[in-house]
Write a protein that holds these residues in place. Structure first.
Motif, short mmCIF file in Angstrom:
data_model
loop_
_atom_site.label_atom_id
_atom_site.label_comp_id
_atom_site.label_asym_id
_atom_site.label_seq_id
_atom_site.Cartn_x
_atom_site.Cartn_y
_atom_site.Cartn_z
N LYS A 33 27.51 50.62 28.01
CA LYS A 33 27.43 50.19 26.62
C LYS A 33 27.46 48.67 26.49
O LYS A 33 26.98 48.11 25.51
CB LYS A 33 28.59 50.82 25.84
CG LYS A 33 28.43 50.73 24.34
CD LYS A 33 29.50 51.54 23.62
CE LYS A 33 29.31 51.50 22.12
NZ LYS A 33 30.35 52.29 21.41
N LEU A 93 20.75 54.85 26.55
CA LEU A 93 22.09 55.42 26.46
C LEU A 93 22.68 55.64 27.85
O LEU A 93 23.92 55.66 28.01
CB LEU A 93 22.03 56.75 25.70
CG LEU A 93 21.63 56.67 24.22
CD1 LEU A 93 21.43 58.08 23.67
CD2 LEU A 93 22.71 55.95 23.41
N GLU A 130 24.71 56.10 18.24
CA GLU A 130 23.64 56.91 18.80
C GLU A 130 22.86 57.56 17.67
O GLU A 130 23.45 58.18 16.78
CB GLU A 130 24.22 58.00 19.73
CG GLU A 130 24.98 57.45 20.93
CD GLU A 130 25.53 58.56 21.81
OE1 GLU A 130 24.95 59.68 21.75
OE2 GLU A 130 26.53 58.34 22.51
N TRP A 152 20.55 52.90 22.30
CA TRP A 152 21.63 52.53 21.41
C TRP A 152 21.03 51.82 20.18
O TRP A 152 20.08 51.06 20.30
CB TRP A 152 22.61 51.58 22.10
CG TRP A 152 23.51 52.25 23.10
CD1 TRP A 152 23.36 52.28 24.45
CD2 TRP A 152 24.69 52.98 22.80
NE1 TRP A 152 24.36 53.00 25.05
CE2 TRP A 152 25.21 53.44 24.04
CE3 TRP A 152 25.37 53.31 21.62
CZ2 TRP A 152 26.37 54.20 24.13
CZ3 TRP A 152 26.53 54.07 21.72
CH2 TRP A 152 27.01 54.51 22.95
#
Length: 377
Positions: free
Chosen positions: A35, A31, A5, A12
């Motif tokens: 992920k 974000l 981050e 990302w």
């Protein structure tokens, strides 16, 4: 490869090293989302970087393209010159009418001949700013791009290729440039006769007459005629030009008629204002110059005579007075004596006198032979 981050960023970021080069790239994956989506985007970015690296490695042993060579020449040299705007226009012509994706070692004469033909078939640009000027330009006959304009395009391409060969060791093609360039018209050979010059000095516009006198006496280009009083040394009878077309300063010797004219103008300014002109004041009045010059041409019926022909008048008269070409080159601030050689056809008065003397000697010899033959009889 890692994802992290970055402070202040909503996405990302990818941190990866490939072939010794480290890349930090945004995945454009928010974000807020899982992920795993960022990992998919990161894998796609890594694939793109690897493909770019392979292409770069493949091209490493190849010559640059014409486009790359022009870009490098422009960035490192041409953009810093006084002619940058004009050069950029020529580069645009090359990009439009030539396949600039061609490698410089694969450029051929046929490709340049095709470029020349395409450019000669284009209409010449008509520069006009006002509405009336545009209307007048539209009424004139259409003109196509001249040979000299096309040759200027080719000259800049040749300069760019020479630059990348010398500086960046690029293997350029060996081309017969002198044969590729288009045949141009013969250089102008127009200069003022003594009668025309006298007529120019007798016009009602005394300010313009003074400019013409200074132009013919010094041989300077019009861009170097914007004299200010701080440039004038009346005691030393000279004018200092800070920067000529060749980017060099120049000191010009002023002839007695020009010195007398400058003293008269200074005295007139003193009588009019009550003070000596300051160093920043211009010596000549240039207001409405083009209109005044056009009126002079019409009044005196000067056929095919341009302002630059006053400079040709200086060179021609100097040559007829016996000035040799190397000396004339320095006086006219030419960078190349080839430019000065356009005056080589002008026969100095001394040479003409030599021919007259030889002719007189021949006449004396013929007369002597006749007298001798009569005595023998």
């Amino acid at each position: 490869m890692r994802l992290y981050e970055k402070p202040g960023s909503p996405f990302w970021w990818l941190d990866v090293t490939l072939d010794g080069h480290r890349y930090r790239v945004s995945t454009k994956s928010p974000l807020k989302k899982p992920k795993r989506e960022a990992r998919v985007a990161a894998d796609r970015i890594v694939d793109q970087l690897e493909q770019q690296a392979k292409e770069a490695a493949k091209r490493a042993g190849q010559a640059w393209t014409i486009s790359e060579s022009l870009t490098k020449w422009w960035d490192e040299h041409a953009s810093h010159t006084d002619s940058a705007d004009a050069i950029w226009s020529n580069i645009e012509n090359l990009d439009r009418c030539l396949d600039c994706s061609t490698r410089v070692d694969q450029l051929t004469s046929a490709m340049l001949m095709d470029f020349r033909a395409k450019r000669r078939g284009e209409l010449a640009h008509r520069s006009a700013k006002t509405k009336k000027a545009k209307e007048r330009a539209a009424q004139r006959p259409l003109k196509y791009v001249s040979a000299s304009t096309v040759n200027r395009d080719l000259a800049y391409l040749q300069a760019a290729l020479r630059y990348v060969k010398l500086i960046h060791l690029q293997p350029i093609a060996d081309l017969p440039w002198s044969k590729i360039k288009a045949a141009e018209n013969e250089p102008r050979n127009r200069f003022a006769s003594h009668e025309e010059f006298d007529a120019m000095q007798a016009i009602d516009d005394a300010d313009l007459a003074d400019i013409i006198l200074a132009a013919v006496a010094t041989g300077l280009r019009r861009g170097n005629m914007r004299w200010q009083w701080h440039m004038i040394d009346l005691r030393g009878t000279s004018v200092t030009i800070a920067r000529t077309k060749g980017k060099l300063p120049m000191v010009i010797k002023l002839s007695p008629p020009v010195v007398a004219m400058l003293k008269r103008r200074r005295a007139a300014a003193l009588a009019e204002t009550g003070s000596i002109p300051s160093g920043a004041d211009e010596v000549f009045v240039w207001r409405n110059f083009k209109r005044r010059w056009a009126r002079l041409q019409k009044t005196l019926e000067l056929v095919d005579f341009r302002w630059h022909d006053l400079r040709h008048t200086f060179g021609t008269w100097a040559r007829k007075a016996g000035v040799d070409l190397p000396t004339l080159k320095e006086a006219m601030a030419h960078k190349d004596i080839k430019t000065t050689q356009r005056y080589a056809h002008v026969e100095p008065d001394e040479i003409e006198g030599t021919f007259d003397k030889v002719a007189a000697r021949m006449a004396q010899s013929a007369a002597h032979s006749k007298q001798k033959s009569r005595k023998v009889r």
